[in-house]
Design a protein around this motif. Structure first.
Motif, PDB file in Angstrom:
ATOM      1  N   GLU A 163     -25.628  13.047  91.195  1.00 46.95           N
ATOM      2  CA  GLU A 163     -26.372  13.496  90.014  1.00 46.95           C
ATOM      3  C   GLU A 163     -25.442  13.596  88.809  1.00 46.95           C
ATOM      4  O   GLU A 163     -25.799  13.185  87.696  1.00 46.95           O
ATOM      5  CB  GLU A 163     -27.022  14.846  90.294  1.00 46.95           C
ATOM      6  N   ALA A 164     -24.230  14.133  89.019  1.00 46.75           N
ATOM      7  CA  ALA A 164     -23.267  14.269  87.923  1.00 46.75           C
ATOM      8  C   ALA A 164     -22.860  12.899  87.390  1.00 46.75           C
ATOM      9  O   ALA A 164     -22.766  12.680  86.182  1.00 46.75           O
ATOM     10  CB  ALA A 164     -22.035  15.038  88.403  1.00 46.75           C
ATOM     11  N   GLU A 200     -24.575  10.093  87.608  1.00 43.18           N
ATOM     12  CA  GLU A 200     -25.722   9.467  86.948  1.00 43.18           C
ATOM     13  C   GLU A 200     -25.912  10.028  85.543  1.00 43.18           C
ATOM     14  O   GLU A 200     -26.114   9.270  84.585  1.00 43.18           O
ATOM     15  CB  GLU A 200     -26.984   9.686  87.772  1.00 43.18           C
ATOM     16  N   ASN A 201     -25.849  11.337  85.403  1.00 41.70           N
ATOM     17  CA  ASN A 201     -26.065  11.961  84.093  1.00 41.70           C
ATOM     18  C   ASN A 201     -25.025  11.502  83.077  1.00 41.70           C
ATOM     19  O   ASN A 201     -25.348  11.208  81.917  1.00 41.70           O
ATOM     20  CB  ASN A 201     -26.037  13.486  84.216  1.00 41.70           C
ATOM     21  N   TYR A 202     -23.780  11.441  83.501  1.00 40.37           N
ATOM     22  CA  TYR A 202     -22.712  11.026  82.591  1.00 40.37           C
ATOM     23  C   TYR A 202     -22.887   9.565  82.194  1.00 40.37           C
ATOM     24  O   TYR A 202     -22.790   9.212  81.006  1.00 40.37           O
ATOM     25  CB  TYR A 202     -21.348  11.231  83.267  1.00 40.37           C
ATOM     26  N   LYS A 255     -25.801   8.992  79.883  1.00 37.12           N
ATOM     27  CA  LYS A 255     -25.547   9.550  78.557  1.00 37.12           C
ATOM     28  C   LYS A 255     -24.682   8.612  77.718  1.00 37.12           C
ATOM     29  O   LYS A 255     -24.910   8.471  76.508  1.00 37.12           O
ATOM     30  CB  LYS A 255     -24.857  10.906  78.700  1.00 37.12           C
ATOM     31  N   LEU A 307     -19.704  17.089  81.375  1.00 39.43           N
ATOM     32  CA  LEU A 307     -20.030  16.353  82.596  1.00 39.43           C
ATOM     33  C   LEU A 307     -18.828  15.580  83.155  1.00 39.43           C
ATOM     34  O   LEU A 307     -18.862  15.127  84.294  1.00 39.43           O
ATOM     35  CB  LEU A 307     -21.163  15.353  82.319  1.00 39.43           C
TER      36      LEU A 307
END
Length: 223
Positions: free
Chosen positions: A117-118, A120-122, A125, A143
């Motif tokens: 999840e970390a 993917e979010n980074y 973004k 992140l």
């Protein structure tokens, strides 16, 4: 005309309006049978669409206090061990695309499921489509630490994935990948963590031996 065969009263047809109603009627029949001397272990429920019926039957049977075990098949390719192998190889063959890397990093067999999840979010973004093995993330962000940890985790794995070779070369590569990163032990540890889900745990425990046998048979037939 179809010849009618007497059932001796052993076959009954019931029309229900929903799966829930079917399961409740079935539960009532089973309770009556057990009260009449039958054993739960001698009773089987057969359904044409088990994936649709199992959740309903399990819920209703639990309410009626009826022990329940679903003998359902699980695709070998859907198990964490096999997914770890195939997902990683896909990252090597297709250039470490983010979508493929996330599948590998998020494999439950490796624990730390928040790692994916970390990452993917980074990457979303900052519009990162490919995860570089030798290219650390550099944009400062809250992140960043977790995303970089996930990238380093992915980068810690390596395997020479042949694009075209004799079958024996492929099977040897799979064995080496499993040995280098102790994947069989990780799979067995994951099975132990799933002990509360007895059915799932039993399947996970069998996967390493099934894979080993499959590789041996493949070598024998095609190597």
């Amino acid at each position: 005309p179809v010849e009618k065969i007497p059932s001796g009263g052993n076959i009954r047809i019931r029309l229900c309006e929903s799966r829930e109603e079917e399961a409740e009627a079935l539960a009532g029949d089973i309770r009556l049978a057990v009260m009449g001397g039958a054993r739960y272990m001698d009773i089987a429920v057969v359904a044409g669409e088990p994936e649709e019926y199992v959740p309903v039957i399990e819920r209703v049977f639990r309410r009626f206090g009826i022990p329940f075990f679903a003998d359902k098949s699980v695709k070998l390719t859907k198990t964490p061990l096999i997914r770890a192998i195939t997902d990683f190889w896909k990252t090597k063959l297709d250039g470490a695309k983010l979508t493929d890397v996330l599948k590998f990093v998020g494999n439950p067999m490796f624990g730390e499921t928040g790692r994916a999840e970390a990452l993917e979010n980074y990457c979303l973004k900052y519009n990162v489509a490919v995860v570089g093995v030798n290219s650390p993330f550099r944009i400062e962000d809250d992140l960043l630490p977790e995303a970089e940890e996930a990238r380093e985790f992915f980068a810690s794995f390596s395997c020479d994935v042949p694009k075209s070779a004799e079958t024996r070369v492929f099977t040897a590569a799979v064995r080496k990948f499993c040995e280098d990163y102790d994947l069989f032990a990780k799979s067995e540890a994951f099975a132990a963590e799933c002990a509360d889900d007895r059915e799932h745990a039993e399947i996970m425990k069998q996967v390493p031996s099934i894979l080993g046998e499959l590789l041996d048979e493949t070598d024998e037939m095609l190597g």
